[in-house]
Design an enzyme around this catalytic site. Structure first.
Site, PDB file in Angstrom:
ATOM      1  N   TRP A  29       0.776  -1.093   0.005  1.00  0.00           N
ATOM      2  CA  TRP A  29       0.123   0.125   0.019  1.00  0.00           C
ATOM      3  C   TRP A  29       1.034   1.142   0.067  1.00  0.00           C
ATOM      4  O   TRP A  29       2.027   1.353   0.946  1.00  0.00           O
ATOM      5  CB  TRP A  29      -0.763  -0.229   1.205  1.00  0.00           C
ATOM      6  CG  TRP A  29      -2.079   1.007   1.242  1.00  0.00           C
ATOM      7  CD1 TRP A  29      -2.171   2.335   1.124  1.00  0.00           C
ATOM      8  CD2 TRP A  29      -3.394   0.470   0.907  1.00  0.00           C
ATOM      9  NE1 TRP A  29      -3.316   2.662   1.193  1.00  0.00           N
ATOM     10  CE2 TRP A  29      -4.316   1.576   1.033  1.00  0.00           C
ATOM     11  CE3 TRP A  29      -4.053  -0.696   0.581  1.00  0.00           C
ATOM     12  CZ2 TRP A  29      -5.697   1.724   0.818  1.00  0.00           C
ATOM     13  CZ3 TRP A  29      -5.522  -0.770   0.583  1.00  0.00           C
ATOM     14  CH2 TRP A  29      -6.255   0.511   0.698  1.00  0.00           C
ATOM     15  N   SER A  63      -0.052  -1.899   5.614  1.00  0.00           N
ATOM     16  CA  SER A  63       0.680  -2.038   6.639  1.00  0.00           C
ATOM     17  C   SER A  63       0.335  -2.938   8.002  1.00  0.00           C
ATOM     18  O   SER A  63       1.006  -3.461   8.758  1.00  0.00           O
ATOM     19  CB  SER A  63       0.612  -0.489   7.225  1.00  0.00           C
ATOM     20  OG  SER A  63       1.563   0.310   6.484  1.00  0.00           O
ATOM     21  N   PHE A  64      -1.226  -3.227   7.903  1.00  0.00           N
ATOM     22  CA  PHE A  64      -1.497  -4.008   8.858  1.00  0.00           C
ATOM     23  C   PHE A  64      -1.303  -5.552   8.785  1.00  0.00           C
ATOM     24  O   PHE A  64      -0.856  -6.055  10.021  1.00  0.00           O
ATOM     25  CB  PHE A  64      -3.241  -3.992   8.855  1.00  0.00           C
ATOM     26  CG  PHE A  64      -3.836  -4.429  10.229  1.00  0.00           C
ATOM     27  CD1 PHE A  64      -3.863  -3.915  11.013  1.00  0.00           C
ATOM     28  CD2 PHE A  64      -4.314  -5.717  10.206  1.00  0.00           C
ATOM     29  CE1 PHE A  64      -4.532  -4.409  12.283  1.00  0.00           C
ATOM     30  CE2 PHE A  64      -4.804  -6.384  11.200  1.00  0.00           C
ATOM     31  CZ  PHE A  64      -4.875  -5.944  12.418  1.00  0.00           C
ATOM     32  N   GLU A  65      -0.667  -5.757   7.629  1.00  0.00           N
ATOM     33  CA  GLU A  65      -0.273  -7.138   7.483  1.00  0.00           C
ATOM     34  C   GLU A  65       1.315  -7.436   7.868  1.00  0.00           C
ATOM     35  O   GLU A  65       1.946  -8.263   7.839  1.00  0.00           O
ATOM     36  CB  GLU A  65      -0.503  -7.725   5.931  1.00  0.00           C
ATOM     37  CG  GLU A  65      -1.938  -8.093   5.803  1.00  0.00           C
ATOM     38  CD  GLU A  65      -2.672  -7.140   5.516  1.00  0.00           C
ATOM     39  OE1 GLU A  65      -2.256  -5.854   5.044  1.00  0.00           O
ATOM     40  OE2 GLU A  65      -3.833  -7.023   6.407  1.00  0.00           O
ATOM     41  N   VAL A  88       1.210   4.589   6.582  1.00  0.00           N
ATOM     42  CA  VAL A  88      -0.196   5.045   6.447  1.00  0.00           C
ATOM     43  C   VAL A  88      -0.480   6.279   6.404  1.00  0.00           C
ATOM     44  O   VAL A  88       0.168   7.209   7.141  1.00  0.00           O
ATOM     45  CB  VAL A  88      -0.761   4.381   7.869  1.00  0.00           C
ATOM     46  CG1 VAL A  88      -2.059   4.233   7.904  1.00  0.00           C
ATOM     47  CG2 VAL A  88      -0.042   3.070   8.110  1.00  0.00           C
ATOM     48  N   THR A  93     -11.483   8.363   6.066  1.00  0.00           N
ATOM     49  CA  THR A  93     -12.156   7.308   6.912  1.00  0.00           C
ATOM     50  C   THR A  93     -11.360   7.356   8.190  1.00  0.00           C
ATOM     51  O   THR A  93     -10.090   7.580   8.094  1.00  0.00           O
ATOM     52  CB  THR A  93     -12.074   6.081   6.195  1.00  0.00           C
ATOM     53  OG1 THR A  93     -10.839   5.475   6.198  1.00  0.00           O
ATOM     54  CG2 THR A  93     -12.676   5.970   4.881  1.00  0.00           C
ATOM     55  N   HIS A  95     -10.034   4.604   9.085  1.00  0.00           N
ATOM     56  CA  HIS A  95      -8.864   3.568   8.977  1.00  0.00           C
ATOM     57  C   HIS A  95      -7.805   4.016   9.528  1.00  0.00           C
ATOM     58  O   HIS A  95      -6.839   3.008   9.827  1.00  0.00           O
ATOM     59  CB  HIS A  95      -8.959   3.467   7.340  1.00  0.00           C
ATOM     60  CG  HIS A  95      -9.716   2.161   7.235  1.00  0.00           C
ATOM     61  ND1 HIS A  95     -11.047   1.996   6.503  1.00  0.00           N
ATOM     62  CD2 HIS A  95      -9.272   0.648   6.867  1.00  0.00           C
ATOM     63  CE1 HIS A  95     -11.189   0.793   6.398  1.00  0.00           C
ATOM     64  NE2 HIS A  95     -10.239  -0.160   6.662  1.00  0.00           N
ATOM     65  N   ARG A 134       9.794  12.171   4.031  1.00  0.00           N
ATOM     66  CA  ARG A 134      10.423  11.245   4.783  1.00  0.00           C
ATOM     67  C   ARG A 134      10.865  10.121   3.952  1.00  0.00           C
ATOM     68  O   ARG A 134      11.378   8.982   4.801  1.00  0.00           O
ATOM     69  CB  ARG A 134       9.367  10.682   6.023  1.00  0.00           C
ATOM     70  CG  ARG A 134       9.242  12.112   6.854  1.00  0.00           C
ATOM     71  CD  ARG A 134       7.848  11.880   7.793  1.00  0.00           C
ATOM     72  NE  ARG A 134       7.874  13.076   8.811  1.00  0.00           N
ATOM     73  CZ  ARG A 134       7.354  14.275   8.407  1.00  0.00           C
ATOM     74  NH1 ARG A 134       6.833  14.621   7.203  1.00  0.00           N
ATOM     75  NH2 ARG A 134       7.267  15.406   9.153  1.00  0.00           N
TER      76      ARG A 134
HETATM   77  C1  DLZ Z   1      -7.181  -0.234   4.163  1.00  0.00           C
HETATM   78  C2  DLZ Z   1      -6.062   0.736   4.105  1.00  0.00           C
HETATM   79  C3  DLZ Z   1      -6.242   2.165   4.086  1.00  0.00           C
HETATM   80  C4  DLZ Z   1      -7.574   3.004   4.167  1.00  0.00           C
HETATM   81  N1  DLZ Z   1      -4.984   2.726   4.161  1.00  0.00           N
HETATM   82  C5  DLZ Z   1      -3.786   2.436   4.114  1.00  0.00           C
HETATM   83  C6  DLZ Z   1      -2.665   3.055   4.245  1.00  0.00           C
HETATM   84  O1  DLZ Z   1      -2.762   4.186   4.195  1.00  0.00           O
HETATM   85  N2  DLZ Z   1      -1.627   2.397   4.388  1.00  0.00           N
HETATM   86  C7  DLZ Z   1      -1.395   1.025   4.318  1.00  0.00           C
HETATM   87  O2  DLZ Z   1      -0.227   0.502   4.582  1.00  0.00           O
HETATM   88  N3  DLZ Z   1      -2.515   0.333   4.424  1.00  0.00           N
HETATM   89  C8  DLZ Z   1      -3.692   0.661   4.398  1.00  0.00           C
HETATM   90  N4  DLZ Z   1      -4.580  -0.048   4.092  1.00  0.00           N
HETATM   91  C9  DLZ Z   1      -4.473  -1.437   4.013  1.00  0.00           C
HETATM   92  C10 DLZ Z   1      -4.650  -1.944   5.416  1.00  0.00           C
HETATM   93  O3  DLZ Z   1      -3.162  -1.988   6.070  1.00  0.00           O
HETATM   94  C11 DLZ Z   1      -4.828  -3.697   5.219  1.00  0.00           C
HETATM   95  O4  DLZ Z   1      -4.094  -4.154   4.373  1.00  0.00           O
HETATM   96  C12 DLZ Z   1      -6.199  -3.982   5.142  1.00  0.00           C
HETATM   97  O5  DLZ Z   1      -7.266  -3.389   6.151  1.00  0.00           O
HETATM   98  C13 DLZ Z   1      -6.445  -5.492   5.022  1.00  0.00           C
HETATM   99  O6  DLZ Z   1      -6.069  -6.124   6.332  1.00  0.00           O
END
Ligand code: DLZ
Length: 159
Positions: A29, A63-65, A88, A93, A95, A134
């Site tokens: 992402w 990033s969540f992964e 991120v 949202t 999120h 950055r």
């Molecule tokens: C869903 C999402 C959003 C809205 N924004 C970002 C972001 O700015 N940076 C990032 O690394 N990932 C984002 N994601 C994806 C989440 O990290 C994750 O991949 C999904 O929620 C699936 O678990």
């Protein structure tokens, strides 16, 4: 408040990184940002003596992964340390807050659970411009800083 640019580090204070094994997990992402952070990290590791064959780079969707991805590379490569790279960026949202908090907490937990350091090279910015600043822009490269931090933490464990 002046913004500190840690990428202008004092090279003489960085321990040798010869012989260490590093895994890097990169979120896809915002890949224009995270690939620049990855390049900064790899370049810095090589500059400080890490062998190219001892740097393992893997990709996860967002990033969540990075949390589970870090666990996977720990088991797969038995590295001396891990760098988790993500960006991120605040959107429309909630999120942003959930993901930022989730990944921060998850990486912090891994630092307690695993016996190697997991470096938090995740940008959390209001917009893309701040992220580019950055990721090799006017405020340095947080991937470079992540690599230096990892080398120092691995050296601490080996002392
Ligand atoms: C869903 C999402 C959003 C809205 N924004 C970002 C972001 O700015 N940076 C990032 O690394 N990932 C984002 N994601 C994806 C989440 O990290 C994750 O991949 C999904 O929620 C699936 O678990």
């Amino acid at each position: 408040m002046a913004t500190k640019n840690l990428s202008d580090y004092d090279i003489s204070k960085v321990p040798s990184a010869t012989g260490i094994k590093v895994a890097i997990v990169v979120a896809e992402w915002n890949f224009d940002i995270t690939s620049a952070l990855r390049d900064g990290a790899v370049e810095t590791l090589l500059k400080h003596g890490v062998n190219e064959k001892d740097i393992f780079v893997e990709y996860v969707p967002g990033s969540f992964e990075l949390i589970h991805g870090s666990k996977v590379v720990y088991e797969k490569y038995s590295p001396d340390g891990i760098i988790a790279i993500g960006a991120v960026i605040r959107g429309e949202t909630p999120h942003f807050d959930f993901i930022s908090q989730g990944v921060t907490y998850g990486i912090a937990r891994l630092n307690v659970e695993l016996d190697v350091p997991v470096i938090f090279s995740v940008l959390t910015t209001n917009n893309k411009e701040q992220a580019f600043d950055r990721a090799g822009g006017r405020l340095g490269n947080k991937g470079t800083e992540g690599a230096i931090t990892l080398i120092k933490m691995i050296s601490l464990a080996k002392k």
